[in-house]
Design an enzyme around this catalytic site. Structure first.
Site, PDB file in Angstrom:
ATOM      1  N   TYR A  34      -2.191  11.216   2.499  1.00 50.79           N
ATOM      2  CA  TYR A  34      -3.144  11.473   1.401  1.00 50.79           C
ATOM      3  C   TYR A  34      -3.215  12.965   1.097  1.00 50.79           C
ATOM      4  O   TYR A  34      -3.350  13.369  -0.057  1.00 50.79           O
ATOM      5  CB  TYR A  34      -4.541  10.970   1.781  1.00 50.79           C
ATOM      6  CG  TYR A  34      -4.648   9.466   1.896  1.00 50.79           C
ATOM      7  CD1 TYR A  34      -4.949   8.675   0.785  1.00 50.79           C
ATOM      8  CD2 TYR A  34      -4.463   8.828   3.120  1.00 50.79           C
ATOM      9  CE1 TYR A  34      -5.053   7.301   0.883  1.00 50.79           C
ATOM     10  CE2 TYR A  34      -4.557   7.448   3.229  1.00 50.79           C
ATOM     11  CZ  TYR A  34      -4.856   6.688   2.110  1.00 50.79           C
ATOM     12  OH  TYR A  34      -4.942   5.326   2.216  1.00 50.79           O
TER      13      TYR A  34
ATOM     14  N   ASP B 109       0.851  -1.196   0.000  1.00 51.66           N
ATOM     15  CA  ASP B 109       0.000   0.000   0.000  1.00 51.66           C
ATOM     16  C   ASP B 109       0.893   1.256   0.000  1.00 51.66           C
ATOM     17  O   ASP B 109       1.737   1.390  -0.866  1.00 51.66           O
ATOM     18  CB  ASP B 109      -0.959  -0.081   1.210  1.00 51.66           C
ATOM     19  CG  ASP B 109      -2.019   0.993   1.240  1.00 51.66           C
ATOM     20  OD1 ASP B 109      -3.015   0.886   0.508  1.00 51.66           O
ATOM     21  OD2 ASP B 109      -1.854   1.949   2.028  1.00 51.66           O
TER      22      ASP B 109
ATOM     23  N   HIS C 286      -6.429  -7.081  -0.095  1.00 47.28           N
ATOM     24  CA  HIS C 286      -5.464  -5.980  -0.051  1.00 47.28           C
ATOM     25  C   HIS C 286      -4.338  -6.202   0.960  1.00 47.28           C
ATOM     26  O   HIS C 286      -3.189  -5.884   0.693  1.00 47.28           O
ATOM     27  CB  HIS C 286      -6.204  -4.675   0.269  1.00 47.28           C
ATOM     28  CG  HIS C 286      -5.345  -3.449   0.142  1.00 47.28           C
ATOM     29  ND1 HIS C 286      -4.857  -3.003  -1.077  1.00 47.28           N
ATOM     30  CD2 HIS C 286      -4.878  -2.573   1.064  1.00 47.28           C
ATOM     31  CE1 HIS C 286      -4.139  -1.907  -0.891  1.00 47.28           C
ATOM     32  NE2 HIS C 286      -4.133  -1.629   0.395  1.00 47.28           N
TER      33      HIS C 286
END
Length: 324
Positions: A239, A109, A302
């Site tokens: 982010y 990730d 994931h």
């Protein structure tokens, strides 16, 4: 819980000063080639517990940090302190601390994003990289990431919701932290994470009624306890720095990653089919950008290093042995 405490004690924990912050690392094995294991969102060093023991037992010096903003690592306040340049600099500081010119780097990730860029900026410090779940993605020269996500997925997209300071923190605070962990770790939808209009992503994600065999309540509690202490602003700031990354990465437009690389992706990962990941990794764009890449598809989601620990550990080891 006693078994978990015993397991936690197998790791050597310390904090290292790097790039102006104190970074917490868990370490196992003291000799052999250095392997850095980099977690993603919303994770900690603990996501690599299976791989650490496995690799240390096979002669590797394994180090798993909490990335900046997470766990017991410092969490600067400003999103501007979370660019990919900060993250890579933290990692270079770790290599220097351990006196290693080069390391193997494994990332999942956001940890994969860090590994790709460490290899892009400083190939001289990397023997090889293994990235889980997130392939290297080129910079699109004409549009910022935030605009591109809004155009493609609308304002309900989780990354779009994470952009606004305080918004996701407020939404997450409506739940206890074990529930937050369950909602993210146990996503079973293969589609992109997009909430319906007027809904927060954390409300949209389901809370599963039972746990899969690969994670326990005790393990989820370890994550929950740490996020209760640190909060989510640090993780969200990665982010919130995406547009700034885009501006700063302009000089690397079109650059290739030349170090040996392996990409491991779960075939049930978020957006694998609906988000175009499958076509992208099977096509030529990625292979042109990362010429020395091997791609492995596993049956999984994931957080594949936790869900399929043995398969992922074996894939990592075969790559390391090929290059050692």
């Amino acid at each position: 819980m006693e078994m978990m405490m015993m397991m936690m004690m197998n790791f050597n924990h310390h904090r290292i000063k790097t790039n102006g912050i104190w970074m917490h690392v868990a370490e196992q094995g003291t000799s052999g080639p250095l392997v850095l294991l980099l977690h993603g969102f919303p994770e900690l060093w603990f996501s690599w517990r299976h791989q650490m023991t496995y690799l240390a037992g096979r002669g590797y010096h394994v180090v798993a940090p909490d990335l900046r903003g997470y766990g017991d690592t410092d969490s600067p306040l400003s999103p501007c302190s979370y660019t990919i340049f900060h993250v890579v600099a933290d990692l270079i500081g770790l290599l220097d601390h351990f006196g290693e010119q080069q390391a193997f780097v494994v990332g999942n990730d956001w940890g994969a994003v860090a590994a790709w860029h460490l290899a892009l900026f400083r190939p001289d410090r990397v023997k090889g990289i293994i990235c889980l779940s997130v392939p290297y993605v080129p910079r699109y020269p004409n549009i910022r990431p935030s605009e591109s996500f809004n155009q493609a997925f609308g304002s309900g997209f989780y990354i779009s919701q994470f952009q606004e300071a305080g918004r996701a923190e407020k939404a997450f605070a409506r739940y206890d932290y074990v529930t937050v962990m369950k909602k993210f770790f146990l996503i079973n939808k293969p589609d992109q994470l997009i909430a319906p209009p007027g809904m927060e992503i954390i409300d949209y994600l389901e809370t599963p009624s039972f746990l899969p065999p690969w994670i326990t309540e005790e393990e989820l509690q370890i994550y929950a306890d740490k996020f209760l202490e640190s909060g989510f602003t640090g993780p969200f700031n990665h982010y919130r720095a995406m547009d700034l990354n885009w501006e700063l990465l302009a000089p690397w437009q079109g650059s290739k990653i030349t170090v040996p690389a392996k990409l491991i992706v779960g075939d049930k990962d978020i957006g694998f089919h609906s988000g175009g990941t499958k076509e992208y990794i099977e096509g030529n764009v990625l292979k042109n950008l990362v010429p020395n890449i091997e791609i492995v598809l596993l049956d999984g989601h994931h957080f594949i290093q936790q869900e399929k620990p043995q398969e992922v550990s074996d894939e990592i080891l075969s790559f390391l042995r090929k290059l050692t």
